[in-house]
Design an enzyme around this catalytic site. Structure first.
Site, mmCIF file in Angstrom:
data_model
loop_
_atom_site.group_PDB
_atom_site.id
_atom_site.type_symbol
_atom_site.label_atom_id
_atom_site.label_comp_id
_atom_site.label_asym_id
_atom_site.label_seq_id
_atom_site.Cartn_x
_atom_site.Cartn_y
_atom_site.Cartn_z
ATOM 1 N N ASP A 175 0.831 -1.343 0.133
ATOM 2 C CA ASP A 175 -0.137 0.030 0.212
ATOM 3 C C ASP A 175 0.862 1.315 0.182
ATOM 4 O OD1 ASP A 175 -1.469 2.260 1.026
ATOM 5 O OD2 ASP A 175 -2.988 0.870 1.515
ATOM 6 N N HIS A 176 1.224 1.826 -1.260
ATOM 7 C CA HIS A 176 2.136 2.688 -1.377
ATOM 8 C C HIS A 176 1.966 4.069 -0.282
ATOM 9 C CE1 HIS A 176 -0.431 5.372 -3.987
ATOM 10 N NE2 HIS A 176 0.150 6.192 -3.661
ATOM 11 N N HIS A 238 -5.611 2.911 1.208
ATOM 12 C CA HIS A 238 -4.865 4.150 1.973
ATOM 13 C C HIS A 238 -5.612 4.524 2.934
ATOM 14 C CE1 HIS A 238 -2.774 3.253 -1.757
ATOM 15 N NE2 HIS A 238 -3.674 4.114 -2.560
HETATM 16 C C1 BG6 Z 1 -3.802 5.003 -6.040
HETATM 17 C C2 BG6 Z 1 -5.242 5.109 -6.676
HETATM 18 O O1 BG6 Z 1 -3.631 4.048 -5.265
HETATM 19 O O2 BG6 Z 1 -3.325 6.260 -5.302
HETATM 20 C C3 BG6 Z 1 -5.112 6.443 -7.469
HETATM 21 O O3 BG6 Z 1 -5.233 4.261 -7.199
HETATM 22 C C4 BG6 Z 1 -4.958 7.551 -6.673
HETATM 23 O O4 BG6 Z 1 -6.579 6.752 -7.987
HETATM 24 C C5 BG6 Z 1 -3.461 7.461 -5.872
HETATM 25 O O5 BG6 Z 1 -4.692 8.910 -7.388
HETATM 26 C C6 BG6 Z 1 -3.107 8.657 -4.803
HETATM 27 O O6 BG6 Z 1 -1.708 8.551 -4.721
HETATM 28 P P1 BG6 Z 1 -0.984 10.048 -4.062
HETATM 29 O O7 BG6 Z 1 0.385 9.175 -3.829
HETATM 30 O O8 BG6 Z 1 -0.735 10.748 -5.341
HETATM 31 O O9 BG6 Z 1 -1.623 10.451 -2.907
#
Ligand code: BG6
Length: 482
Positions: A175-176, A238
């Site tokens: 989960d990044h 997230h």
């Molecule tokens: C991704 C989603 O996991 O996270 C996207 O699939 C979203 O829809 C993105 O835009 C948001 O990530 P960050 O790092 O730009 O907040």
């Protein structure tokens, strides 16, 4: 601030889906930046694998172009040495082509990791083949991307598929958000300071707001997004992680299972959400820019690009303190923040004219990472005791200097953690299943009645009804702004 780079052990990393979009945008640029930072040993090897018929030189060209596009700003002079670490194997995930070649390429003793940068439909077949070709042994590890399932049943099936061939300690579910510097800072702020923890409960906290607002639409990802919607795309993973880190009990150690056990307890303590406490929306077209329905190419779409909901964590610490979550595309500004809104003082000695004041601790995750504590002071000047709220604002980049802007991005940190064998920032199988178990009935509550999302304007804060969700409780959302 002194930045420290601890080199990792020699490794072979196979990027399956090595010609795909995620590899191009995130994985390969992240590896390159870690190389430039001096974290990669000389004999590390990165092997691209996909169905495409390519040789090593062609894949290096592909990677070079990806670095030009996505890593130009943070590159280094030694790009040739990085590209020399790369090779390519053409591989059929559903057949036997290429597997013997891959196995002979990996015939050395070092850390071995397989990044499944492919759709979840291929996770099971890939895991099975890795084992069949003797590549799952020892401390080999696999990295899998979201979406990890579409609901509880599919997540369980995926977990079961992977468990047939790999131990849980070998599986890294990404989960990044957990790799973001400031998300980890949530734990540092909570558990590294004496100041906040004694107040971190329903006795002192009125409510918590978590906002992940984006200005982008779902352009180019319509097909995926139409099936997912904001609930599956952002909340189940997230935002759930953010909620867990805010709500969890202090783990005994900063150690993978200790942290993940505490997060799991939070998810399991979440109450079912009442349909009246959910607001969904779809963005409308704006001048030249198409609306959500055009992006997903479905005029009848009932998928949401915005969601706001009220969640409750039923445990001793949080009973009575609601968590308001909201996320959406094409909103007023790109901002991710968590606001901990404290209760009013029990008694005001300054009389009614001093007004009502509250402390709010805001943790800004992006952009302008930092924390801001609203404190109440006397308004300067003569004429009685009037109170105002002022921010004690710490933007990390200002406080920590230019190096704070040079922190590794989420993928850089997470891939290096895979090589190090540290699972703290990865989701465990039971955690993912618990998150789906909470999410499924919420989705069912609108699917069963065929409810349609409301609409909202591009550049707004979402549908008006989302404001009402908090007004009903005598509260209001913080403004979405940069
Ligand atoms: C991704 C989603 O996991 O996270 C996207 O699939 C979203 O829809 C993105 O835009 C948001 O990530 P960050 O790092 O730009 O907040």
């Amino acid at each position: 601030m002194v930045s420290r780079v601890i080199p990792v052990d020699p490794f072979d990393l196979v990027v399956i889906g090595g010609t795909g979009d995620l590899a191009r945008r995130k994985i390969l640029p992240a590896l390159y930046r870690r190389f430039c930072a001096g974290q990669m040993p000389e004999d590390a090897r990165i092997i691209g694998a996909s169905r495409a018929d390519m040789d090593d030189a062609e894949w290096r060209d592909f990677v070079g172009a990806a670095l030009d596009e996505f890593a130009a700003a943070k590159g280094c002079a030694d790009r040739g040495r990085f590209l020399a670490m790369l090779s390519y194997v053409s591989l059929d995930a559903l057949g036997d082509t290429g597997w013997d070649r891959l196995a002979s390429r990996l015939d050395r003793d070092c850390v071995r990791a397989f990044y499944f940068s492919v759709g979840p439909g291929l996770f099971g077949p890939l895991a099975e083949r890795l084992q069949r070709y003797g590549l799952a042994e020892g401390d080999a590890r696999i990295v899998v991307e979201k979406p990890f399932g579409h609901d509880l049943a599919s997540a369980r099936a995926l977990n079961a598929d992977l468990a047939r061939h790999f131990q849980e300690s070998q599986i890294y579910r990404i989960d990044h958000y957990l790799g973001k510097e400031t998300v980890q800072n949530l734990m540092a702020i909570r558990f590294g300071n004496m100041l906040f923890e004694p107040l971190w409960n329903s006795q002192y906290v009125d409510h918590i707001q978590i906002t992940v607002a984006e200005t982008v639409g779902v352009d180019g990802r319509g097909e995926y997004y139409e099936r997912a919607g904001a609930m599956r795309d952002m909340v189940q993973n997230h935002m759930m992680q953010l909620l867990c880190l805010i709500a969890m009990e202090p783990p005994a150690q900063f150690e993978p299972d200790a942290v993940r056990d505490e997060k799991l307890k939070v998810i399991r303590a979440l109450d079912p959400v009442d349909a009246r406490d959910v607001v969904r929306g779809q963005y409308l077209a704006d001048g030249a820019r198409p609306g959500f329905k055009e992006h997903v190419e479905n005029a009848e779409s009932t998928t949401e690009s915005f969601i706001a909901l009220k969640a409750r964590v039923s445990n001793w610490r949080w009973a009575g303190t609601p968590f308001y979550l909201r996320t959406g595309k094409r909103l007023r500004a790109r901002t991710t923040e968590i606001a901990v809104v404290f209760k009013d003082t029990p008694h005001s000695i300054f009389g009614p004219e001093a007004g009502q004041h509250r402390n709010i601790l805001t943790i800004r995750l992006q952009p302008n990472e930092g924390i801001d504590l609203g404190v109440t002071i006397k308004e300067p000047g003569p004429g009685g005791m009037r109170l105002i709220d002022v921010p004690l604002d710490m933007t990390f980049a200002q406080a920590l200097g230019p190096e704070a802007e040079d922190v590794p991005d989420a993928y850089e940190r997470l891939i290096m953690d895979v090589i190090r064998g540290n699972q703290t920032l990865f989701m465990r199988g039971d955690e993912v299943e618990a998150a789906w178990a909470w999410t499924d009935p919420i989705i069912a509550s609108w699917e069963e009645v065929g409810a349609r999302p409301l609409t909202y304007d591009t550049g707004s804060s979402g549908p008006e009804e989302a404001l009402a969700l908090m007004h009903r409780d005598g509260r209001r959302w913080r403004e979405i702004r940069v």
